[in-house]
Write an enzyme that holds these catalytic residues in place. Structure first.
Site, short mmCIF file in Angstrom:
data_model
loop_
_atom_site.label_atom_id
_atom_site.label_comp_id
_atom_site.label_asym_id
_atom_site.label_seq_id
_atom_site.Cartn_x
_atom_site.Cartn_y
_atom_site.Cartn_z
CD GLU A 265 -4.73 -2.45 24.76
OE1 GLU A 265 -4.37 -2.43 25.96
OE2 GLU A 265 -4.71 -1.45 24.03
CB CYS A 299 -7.41 -5.75 31.62
SG CYS A 299 -8.30 -5.05 30.29
#
Ligand code: UN1
Length: 513
Positions: A265, A299
């Site tokens: 990720e 993010c």
């Protein structure tokens, strides 16, 4: 602007929260261990004992033995009891854990509580999952045969997490890995060791309450070297790592070299397209939360606004006006009035300042924000005004992820052009379109539309629920965590063919003997 609390006050608050979470050996400030700081004042709170190579070896060894001798054979619904108990403890200690997250990551109280809620949600999800680890049965081409698949636990899962979601991302991985029958060794960000100690203490208590082995989970406090040992150890069957694209580029080839599995990720460079038909009230609220929320340190943070030229002025003016209202609400993340807490530290601030300079050199105009605040009161803390920058085109700096609250504004004429800009970056995490035109919305979600793992309509890019799979494409790394069928990454699949006939027909009509 809300005044900042003293480091002593923050220290006392986090000490009581840690104690309530059951952290037995409270760290002290000794100047010898791994420093735990708070971005609220930028000062050190404690020194946490860092792990050496022998500790890493012991942790992986114990987790591996526990996997082989106990956990993989524990029925999945019984494994679910551990996660259910963890969810109960998280509910009980939601406020404590949120306090620790605010202290270490600098998140405003509401977002810190939201992050703990995300942990509770994934625990609920994983408990349900513990009775739903389904395999398929397929029609065999041979008479008297059955073809099916069985999902088995994988082994030790190494979890590497980042400072910005110090507890939720651990919980996504750990709750799911545990019901899947895996054991977990966690290397949290070196910037958030206290939240890690609190989570570990709560999970240890849950394990003791339900009679699960304590070695199902280990935590390793340390820096890059500690993480590297986890990356290279062949006993770590899956390495699930959240962090920068740079980190992913280092980790992925090393795990691949030992033919291990990776779940990555990595960074995002998320954009929202605002079409002329958009509900502008809604779009502006979505944009402001997405871009300035969590001080731009998710993010999923909105970094690029791609707005149709007919509404560009109206949208930009309103976003700038809303940012003006944020200015008075930058400061102490514990104060309910605050909307923007601190950046994590000095290097984040430097990256923001450099990006703003580069944007200006590439023809950008800063419409608002960018200044540092509260530096007299707390010289080691980095509070900033979220910035909006109008860019003439998608230049180099816009194509990079700067982990700070900078929103670049670009304009478009046709949806095709908007999609080119949208997909024209290396990353592919989250995206959204604000439109009331169904054709545009569908196109954006189609194969020819957004190339991201998360594609939203009429909501911003951040704040995903746990029920869906979370992750992205391209330089974001391709991993999926959290809900839907993301659990499959944490298990291994066996394909079984069972012959219950008295014949031995060979597949594909082959004859032999
Ligand atoms: C992250 O920023 O690493 O979708 C995770 C979101 C949160 C998770 C973000 N649920 O913004």
């Amino acid at each position: 602007m809300p005044a900042l609390p003293s480091t002593d006050h923050v220290h006392d608050r986090v000490t009581s929260a840690l104690q309530r979470c059951g952290v037995d050996h409270l760290p002290e400030v000794t100047g010898t261990g791994h420093p735990a700081r708070t971005p609220i004042t930028g000062e050190a709170l404690f020194d946490v004992a860092a792990c050496g190579p022998a500790d890493v070896e012991r942790a992986i060894g114990a987790a591996d033995t526990c996997f082989r001798t106990a956990w993989r054979d524990t029925p999945a619904p019984v494994r679910g009891h551990l996660v259910r108990r963890l969810g109960e403890l998280l509910r009980e200690h939601k406020g404590d854990l949120a306090d620790i997250v605010t202290v270490e990551a600098g998140k405003i109280r509401s977002e810190a509580a939201g992050e703990v809620q995300e942990m509770i949600d994934i625990c609920d999800f994983a408990v349900g999952l513990s009775r739903q680890l389904y395999g398929r049965t397929m029609a065999s081409e041979r008479p008297g045969h059955r073809l099916m698949e069985t999902w088995h636990p994988l082994g030790v899962v190494g979890v590497v997490t980042a400072f910005n979601f110090p507890v939720a991302v651990w919980a996504w991985n750990t709750a799911v890995a545990l019901v899947c029958g895996d054991t977990v060794v966690w290397k949290p960000s070196e910037l958030t060791p206290l939240t890690a100690l609190a989570c570990h203490a709560l999970l240890a208590r849950a394990a003791s309450d339900v009679g699960a082995p304590s070695d199902v989970h280990h935590v390793l406090i340390g820096g890059r070297d500690t993480g590297a040992l986890l990356v290279d150890d062949p006993r770590v069957a899956l390495l699930s790592a959240t962090g920068s694209v740079r980190m992913g580029r280092e980790v992925a080839p090393r795990v691949a070299a030992r033919l291990g599995r990776c779940l990555l990720e990595l960074g995002g460079n998320n954009a929202a397209v605002v079409a002329p038909s958009a509900d502008l009230d809604l779009a502006v609220r979505g944009v402001v939360f997405g871009a300035a929320g969590t001080a731009g340190q998710r993010c999923t943070t909105l970094r690029r606004l791609i707005v149709h030229e007919d509404v560009a002025e109206a949208v930009t003016d309103r976003v700038v006006e809303a940012y003006g209202r944020l200015r008075a609400r930058i400061g102490d993340p514990f104060d309910d009035a605050t909307l923007v807490g601190p950046l994590i530290g000095e290097s984040a601030h430097r990256a923001m300042a450099e990006a703003l300079e580069e944007a200006a050199a590439e023809g950008g105009t800063v419409l608002c924000g960018g200044a540092r605040c509260l530096e007299k009161e707390a010289p080691d803390a980095y509070y900033v005004e979220p910035a909006v920058v109008r860019m003439p085109r998608q230049s180099d700096i816009v194509r990079q992820e700067t982990f700070a609250p900078i929103l670049y504004v670009l304009t478009y004429r046709t949806l095709e052009e908007a999609l080119d800009i949208h997909n024209g970056v290396p990353q592919g995490l989250s995206s959204s379109i604000f439109t009331t035109d169904q054709r545009e919305a569908e196109l954006f979600m189609s194969a020819a539309g957004s190339d991201c793992g998360i594609v939203n309509v009429n909501i911003g890019t951040s704040g995903a629920e746990i029920g869906g799979a979370f992750g992205g494409e391209k330089a974001t790394g391709g991993g999926r965590e959290s809900g839907s069928d993301a659990w499959r990454a944490y298990m291994r699949r066996a394909t079984n063919t069972v012959n219950y006939s008295t014949e031995l027909p060979l597949a594909q009509g082959v004859s032999f003997l």
